[in-house]
Design an enzyme around this catalytic site. Structure first.
Site: not given
Length: 277
Positions: A115, A42, A152
């Site tokens: 994300k 990430e 994540c």
């Protein structure tokens, strides 16, 4: 990967460049080994700066496609290698995303994932830095596989993982920055569960080390690959900079999906809005 430089050891631009330079030997080693798909952690070219709330780090955001993706396109083409490149994206002034670009093996930029699930808890103050994603759950047809990305904190939510499967993903990559504590137990539970529930492989990538001056905790690495049976078949260490390489048997996807009929028997029309992409 651990940090090459951190806050106070150079300008933001110098810190970012040092991290890219640290990755380059691993990219080239992947190329020499014939790796077909490579994924970084990430926001790979910066520290995980979210434990602080310093707007100076807004300067590390860049356009996607942009300078970093263009550099990686050169390596993708050189090594005939798909590369998933997670960076801090600037869409326009004040509109910033946690993003991963997908580059095909001929160097073509295929698109990006932003994300969707943004935490604001326990030192992970991401809403200060990132807007929630607005591109849905795209799957990219690369030279070697249909690739999806989940970033994540996304991994805590099964809905997007299911959407990626419904959209045809064969491999889902989850680039992460996560530290010791409760999440370490979940790290090897949630993603195998996604792989089993959706009949795909996952590549789960986590950084290593302790990042000063934030001292959020130890990033515990343990990057791994998991197959559609939920079996972790390759795993990296908790504390070393490493290139983790494994071979995927795609026949297993066909075998598992045919046996369990995940997509014949699944009822997406009954799930409502979660499949409206």
């Amino acid at each position: 990967m651990s940090l090459a430089k951190t806050e106070g050891e150079g300008t933001i631009a110098e810190i970012m460049e040092a991290m890219v330079q640290k990755h380059i030997p691993y990219i080239e080693e992947a190329g020499r080994q014939g790796v077909q798909i490579l994924c970084f952690q990430e926001i790979f070219n910066t520290p995980y700066f979210c434990p602080g709330q310093d707007s100076a780090w807004y300067a590390s955001a860049e356009s996607v496609p942009g300078p970093t993706t263009e550099r990686m396109q050169v390596y993708a083409k050189k090594y005939d290698m798909v590369i998933v490149v997670p960076v801090y994206e600037k869409d326009q002034a004040g509109v910033l995303y946690n993003t991963a670009a997908v580059i095909d093996a001929d160097g073509t930029y295929l698109g990006k994932y932003r994300k969707n699930h943004i935490p604001q808890t326990g030192g992970f103050w991401e809403k200060f830095f990132f807007k929630p994603g607005n591109l849905g759950y795209p799957v990219f047809q690369t030279k070697y596989a249909k690739v999806g990305v989940y970033i994540c904190y996304d991994r805590h939510f099964p809905d997007g993982a299911r959407c990626l499967g419904l959209n045809g993903a064969e491999i889902v990559y989850n680039p992460s920055a996560t530290t010791v504590g409760q999440s370490q137990n979940l790290w090897k539970l949630e993603q195998p569960a996604h792989a089993v529930a959706n009949g795909y492989f996952m590549g789960c990538i986590n950084r290593v080390g302790i990042e000063k001056p934030w001292n959020l905790g130890r990033f515990y690495g343990t990057s791994y690959f998991v197959n559609p049976l939920g079996e972790i078949f390759a795993c990296a260490s908790e504390d070393k900079d490493e290139l983790l390489v494994a071979e995927f048997d795609f026949d297993l996807i066909e075998e598992i999906r045919s046996k369990w009929q995940f997509y014949r028997d699944r009822r997406p029309e009954t799930y409502g809005a979660i499949t409206t992409l």
